[in-house]
Design a protein around this motif. Structure first.
Motif, mmCIF file in Angstrom:
data_model
loop_
_atom_site.group_PDB
_atom_site.id
_atom_site.type_symbol
_atom_site.label_atom_id
_atom_site.label_comp_id
_atom_site.label_asym_id
_atom_site.label_seq_id
_atom_site.Cartn_x
_atom_site.Cartn_y
_atom_site.Cartn_z
ATOM 1 N N ASN A 33 0.786 -1.239 0.000
ATOM 2 C CA ASN A 33 0.000 0.000 0.000
ATOM 3 C C ASN A 33 0.818 1.290 0.000
ATOM 4 N N CYS A 59 -3.641 3.484 -3.831
ATOM 5 C CA CYS A 59 -4.198 3.329 -2.476
ATOM 6 C C CYS A 59 -4.429 4.705 -1.865
ATOM 7 N N GLY A 64 -7.567 4.826 9.368
ATOM 8 C CA GLY A 64 -8.141 3.499 9.517
ATOM 9 C C GLY A 64 -7.669 2.602 8.389
ATOM 10 N N PRO A 65 -8.511 1.656 7.965
ATOM 11 C CA PRO A 65 -8.143 0.759 6.860
ATOM 12 C C PRO A 65 -7.935 1.539 5.558
ATOM 13 N N ASP A 66 -6.890 1.173 4.833
ATOM 14 C CA ASP A 66 -6.604 1.835 3.561
ATOM 15 C C ASP A 66 -7.627 1.430 2.506
ATOM 16 N N ASP A 67 -7.867 2.339 1.581
ATOM 17 C CA ASP A 67 -8.803 2.089 0.486
ATOM 18 C C ASP A 67 -7.992 1.924 -0.798
#
Length: 215
Positions: A33, A59, A64-67
């Motif tokens: 990422n 990315c 929070g969580p990567d997109d």
């Protein structure tokens, strides 16, 4: 070990190093990422830290969580910035960036060619060294083409962000763009070394045989 043999194996080591660098370039976002060819830093945002563009996608790095996009050949790099106020891309820019990202498949292809050249260099025969120099030169050409597409395609994004984007965005080259530049240089040097040493070895062998015949 003679000088020619030393340079031959030095060229072999350079090919291995070039292979490693090209593998690094091939596993940029979204495979890894935060590893990028181009990076857009976002300041003053509570949700997004940066956007990383790689060989097979991009990315959006968050707290929070990567997109991340799915890894695939060719992608719309401008889509990552579509919602940024004041930043627009012409249809020509979008199409050019998308086409050039398809060419990035050359990164793993160049890595494969370089590794084949490395394997061929492990032998010291004239034929193996000569074919290795051909593969190494082909890998150099493919790497240069891929590098040119990196700079051309992502320069569209970089220029747009830094000239038309809001002040909280700043685009800059990621570390792997220099990896591919170094890989191209190593491939070129290795090609020259392996070709010269295999020719020198062939000439020395020919002289040895001629001397025995005269004797």
């Amino acid at each position: 070990m003679g000088v020619g043999t030393f340079f031959h194996y030095f060229g072999t080591v350079l090919l291995l190093a070039a292979t490693a660098l090209l593998i690094v370039v091939s596993v940029t976002a979204p495979v890894v990422n935060d590893l990028s060819i181009l990076k857009v830093d976002v300041s003053g945002s509570s949700t997004i830290d940066r956007i990383t563009f790689g060989t097979f996608g991009y990315c959006i790095i968050r707290d929070g969580p990567d997109d991340c996009t799915k890894a695939h050949v060719g992608y719309d790099a401008t889509a990552a910035l579509a919602g940024v106020q004041g930043l627009t891309f012409s249809k020509g820019d979008r199409d050019s960036a998308r086409v050039l990202t398809r060419v990035l498949i050359l990164h793993p292809i160049a890595a494969g060619l370089t590794f084949l050249a490395f394997l061929l260099c492990l032998g010291t025969s004239f034929l193996g060294s000569f074919v290795a120099s051909l593969f190494s030169f082909l890998a150099f050409v493919v790497t240069v083409v891929a590098m040119a597409c990196d700079f051309a395609g992502f320069e569209i994004i970089k220029h747009a962000v830094n000239t038309r984007g809001p002040n909280n965005l700043h685009a800059r080259w990621g570390p792997t763009v220099w990896c591919i530049l170094a890989a191209a240089a190593l491939n070129l040097i290795a090609t020259v070394l392996v070709f010269i040493t295999c020719c020198a070895g062939r000439r020395k062998k020919s002289h040895t045989h001629r001397g025995k015949a005269d004797y």
